[in-house]
Design an enzyme around this catalytic site. Structure first.
Site, PDB file in Angstrom:
ATOM      1  N   HIS A 198       0.864  -1.183   0.000  1.00 10.78           N
ATOM      2  CA  HIS A 198       0.000   0.000   0.000  1.00 10.78           C
ATOM      3  C   HIS A 198       0.904   1.238   0.000  1.00 10.78           C
ATOM      4  O   HIS A 198       2.019   1.193   0.513  1.00 10.78           O
ATOM      5  CB  HIS A 198      -0.852  -0.052   1.270  1.00 10.78           C
ATOM      6  CG  HIS A 198      -1.937   0.967   1.369  1.00 10.78           C
ATOM      7  ND1 HIS A 198      -1.691   2.274   1.713  1.00 10.78           N
ATOM      8  CD2 HIS A 198      -3.274   0.871   1.196  1.00 10.78           C
ATOM      9  CE1 HIS A 198      -2.834   2.942   1.751  1.00 10.78           C
ATOM     10  NE2 HIS A 198      -3.816   2.109   1.435  1.00 10.78           N
TER      11      HIS A 198
ATOM     12  N   ASP B 128       2.996  -4.762   8.012  1.00 10.49           N
ATOM     13  CA  ASP B 128       1.815  -3.910   7.852  1.00 10.49           C
ATOM     14  C   ASP B 128       0.601  -4.830   7.958  1.00 10.49           C
ATOM     15  O   ASP B 128       0.258  -5.540   7.019  1.00 10.49           O
ATOM     16  CB  ASP B 128       1.892  -3.203   6.498  1.00 10.49           C
ATOM     17  CG  ASP B 128       0.590  -2.514   6.113  1.00 10.49           C
ATOM     18  OD1 ASP B 128      -0.401  -2.610   6.876  1.00 10.49           O
ATOM     19  OD2 ASP B 128       0.556  -1.890   5.043  1.00 10.49           O
TER      20      ASP B 128
ATOM     21  N   GLN C 167      -4.593  -5.209   6.782  1.00 12.36           N
ATOM     22  CA  GLN C 167      -5.592  -6.081   6.169  1.00 12.36           C
ATOM     23  C   GLN C 167      -5.707  -7.424   6.878  1.00 12.36           C
ATOM     24  O   GLN C 167      -6.544  -8.242   6.518  1.00 12.36           O
ATOM     25  CB  GLN C 167      -5.269  -6.320   4.689  1.00 12.36           C
ATOM     26  CG  GLN C 167      -5.357  -5.061   3.832  1.00 12.36           C
ATOM     27  CD  GLN C 167      -6.762  -4.476   3.816  1.00 12.36           C
ATOM     28  OE1 GLN C 167      -7.756  -5.183   4.021  1.00 12.36           O
ATOM     29  NE2 GLN C 167      -6.851  -3.177   3.573  1.00 12.36           N
TER      30      GLN C 167
ATOM     31  N   LYS D  12     -10.423  -0.686  10.472  1.00 14.32           N
ATOM     32  CA  LYS D  12     -10.613  -1.864   9.634  1.00 14.32           C
ATOM     33  C   LYS D  12     -10.957  -3.091  10.473  1.00 14.32           C
ATOM     34  O   LYS D  12     -11.084  -4.197   9.964  1.00 14.32           O
ATOM     35  CB  LYS D  12      -9.347  -2.137   8.809  1.00 14.32           C
ATOM     36  CG  LYS D  12      -9.057  -1.072   7.750  1.00 14.32           C
ATOM     37  CD  LYS D  12      -7.964  -1.527   6.809  1.00 14.32           C
ATOM     38  CE  LYS D  12      -7.220  -0.403   6.134  1.00 14.32           C
ATOM     39  NZ  LYS D  12      -7.969   0.264   5.070  1.00 14.32           N
TER      40      LYS D  12
ATOM     41  N   CYS E 254      -4.802   2.535  -3.727  1.00 12.27           N
ATOM     42  CA  CYS E 254      -3.590   3.071  -3.077  1.00 12.27           C
ATOM     43  C   CYS E 254      -2.432   2.096  -3.207  1.00 12.27           C
ATOM     44  O   CYS E 254      -1.623   1.948  -2.288  1.00 12.27           O
ATOM     45  CB  CYS E 254      -3.843   3.411  -1.611  1.00 12.27           C
ATOM     46  SG  CYS E 254      -5.077   4.688  -1.393  1.00 12.27           S
TER      47      CYS E 254
END
Lengths: 408, 156
Positions: free
Chosen positions: A125, A202, A205, A228, A366
């Site tokens: 991202h 990261d 997600q 999220k 993104c």
């Protein structure tokens, strides 16, 4: 409609936002990779906090300040337990994943100099690319990029080859937001740490979709966002291994991150406060803890099992549509499908689907380097959460058929 | 439970719009040309390059290359048909009129351009339709920079 042991029909009653008509159709909210929705339990926690307990934290002698501090620090413990960190000193609250990564880039990044290297992958991202590009501009360090194959999977051997003597940090997505690829992060961390290189994952997600255990992953940093995972916007977490955080200089100055201030010099507070300047998003963090309790009650394994069913149902339904091209076909995938339909631009698909109540994302997500890798301007993306149903996937497929008739 | 009436999709994707998006007019690289400009919509990835040939203050010829959604391509195609042969002043005036009509949802657009009025009901798509016009204006101004939908319309 029920998986292992979650009752989707029942839990949807916790999400009143889902029970609405959009453009004359029942809402099918399939944009969870951009942001999830919140259950009443989270809204109630935030409202209860502001109704009964709000004051500033860490500084008051009065009762409300104690209560607010207890709630805020209690949330830190809730986060610690959720990701199995060793200590609450390793949990830094941020505005989100982006701020968590920027914190590492500004603070940890101060030790980088000309010729040092940061390794990412093609599928990052923008928020895991641009902070490093900015760090490279400041420091003279160099950004290296590990490539992916046509299925959207990391080329592991090439990743390992890029771990060089000058690599100072590896920063990679746990799960790709544009492709759904689940990276082999445990093996990646082992390869990097075996060479003495710290790793940031990261987790934006991943955090709401599978159980995350930072000690099992053995990563040095893990970043994620509250919004999220059914929590409030403007909340996020940076997990950092205490041994590495201890040597990281403050990145923002202000209240709370200091012990003493004088014009002849200032001494900094201990972890985690040293890395949290100013009055934080207390109510948001209280809501985040409620979101974690909600997810924990459902059970991350149950969530993962239901979402795996949604993914296989959606994939089978979508590939049956003529002219359908799924982008991102990794063997190990999270519950999202990026796709293009012949002859229809993703932006047009997004509008036609919206008019039928189906909310998806259209564009580059993104992740422009991913689009460039596949030679695409963008994709349409349906991304699922545990509250989605196979009926909503049927609605998506029917809406796609309408779009195809319109653009035929 | 709140129900919002759906604006008719047929109003957005009118026959003329779909026809122009499938068979865009004047979609080619123009050589030689005397002005060109490039426009991007960073939100959805629409990209367009507009070429112009000016003669005695008139837009003698116009062409474009684009990759984008149906609304963007159709708008560029309709724009090229409508503006070809017009004076510089008339093109600028029409561009302003087009932008205003779409953002306000009021007024009338001349000829086939009227088919794009439906876009005004879809706020997230207005930029798709106005990008070709902004790029044409940048070409007329011989602006060297790439224009984007973001820097030119902060309110949208």
């Amino acid at each position: 409609m029920t998986a292992a042991s979650i009752d989707v029909a029942a839990l949807r009653r916790d999400f009143p936002i889902l029970a609405q008509q959009v453009n004359g159709h029942p809402l099918a909210y399939l944009d969870n990779a951009a942001s999830s929705q919140r259950p009443l339990q989270v809204l109630d926690a935030v409202r209860h906090y502001y109704t009964h307990d709000h004051a500033n934290i860490h500084r008051g002698v009065h009762t409300l300040s104690h209560r607010a501090t207890d709630l805020y620090e209690g949330a830190r413990e809730t986060v610690r337990a959720f990701i199995n960190a060793a200590s609450v000193r390793e949990i830094i609250f941020t505005r989100g994943t982006t701020e968590a990564i920027n914190l590492v880039a500004f603070s940890f990044g101060q030790r980088l100099g000309p010729g040092d290297e940061i390794l990412v992958t093609t599928m990052e991202h923008h928020s895991n690319i641009v902070p490093w590009q900015l760090l490279c501009e400041r420091s003279g360090a160099v950004l290296r990029v590990a490539p992916i194959n046509d299925a959207g999977e990391l080329l592991f051997d090439e990743f390992v080859q890029l771990l060089g003597p000058r690599t100072r940090l590896v920063s990679v997505a746990h799960i790709s937001n544009a492709l759904g690829t689940v990276n082999p992060v445990k093996a990646m961390v082992a390869a990097a740490r075996g060479r003495g290189i710290p790793v940031l994952l990261d987790g934006a997600q991943a955090i709401a979709h599978e159980a995350v255990d930072v000690r099992e992953l053995d990563c040095d940093f893990y970043a994620f966002s509250g919004h999220k995972m059914c929590g409030p916007t403007g909340t996020g977490v940076l997990y950092g291994r205490e041994a590495i955080l201890r040597d990281m200089p403050p990145w923002q100055g202000g209240g709370d991150m200091i012990l003493t201030v004088s014009f002849s010099g200032t001494t900094y507070n201990e972890l985690p406060y040293r890395l949290e300047a100013g009055t934080p998003n207390i109510a948001g963090v209280v809501g985040l803890a409620a979101a974690i309790r909600y997810l924990t009650t459902l059970g991350m394994a149950n969530i993962a099992a239901w979402e795996a069913q949604l993914l296989s149902y959606a994939t089978a339904a979508l590939v049956a549509i003529p002219g359908m091209k799924i982008v991102g076909t990794a063997r190990h995938k999270a519950a999202l499908v990026s796709f293009n339909v012949d002859g229809i631009h993703p932006h047009d698909l997004g509008t036609v689907l919206d008019q039928q109540g189906v909310a998806i994302r259209a564009g580059h997500h993104c992740a422009m380097p991913v689009m460039e890798r596949f030679g695409l301007d963008g994709t349409a993306r349906a991304s699922f959460a545990f509250y989605n149903t196979t009926g909503e996937i049927d609605q998506l497929v029917a809406a796609l058929r309408v779009a195809q008739r319109m653009f035929a | 439970m709140m129900s919002v009436p759906a604006p008719d999709l047929q109003n957005l994707y009118r026959h003329i719009v779909l026809e122009h998006s499938r068979h865009p007019r004047n979609q080619r690289r123009m050589e030689p040309h005397d002005r060109e400009a490039e426009g991007h919509n960073p939100l959805c990835g629409d990209k367009i390059r507009v070429y112009t040939q000016l003669r005695d203050g008139n837009l003698a010829d116009i062409a474009f290359e684009a990759s984008g959604c149906a609304i963007c391509i159709a708008s560029a195609s309709l724009m090229s048909e409508t503006t070809k042969g017009q004076t510089d002043a008339a093109v600028r005036s029409l561009a302003g009129h087009f932008q205003h009509a779409l953002t306000s949802g009021t007024g009338e657009l001349p000829g086939d351009l009227a088919a794009l009025m439906g876009v005004s009901q879809y706020p997230s798509r207005i930029r798709c339709a106005t990008l070709p016009w902004k790029t044409l204006l940048a070409a007329l101004d011989a602006s060297a920079d790439t224009v984007t939908t973001e820097q030119m319309s902060p309110s949208r």
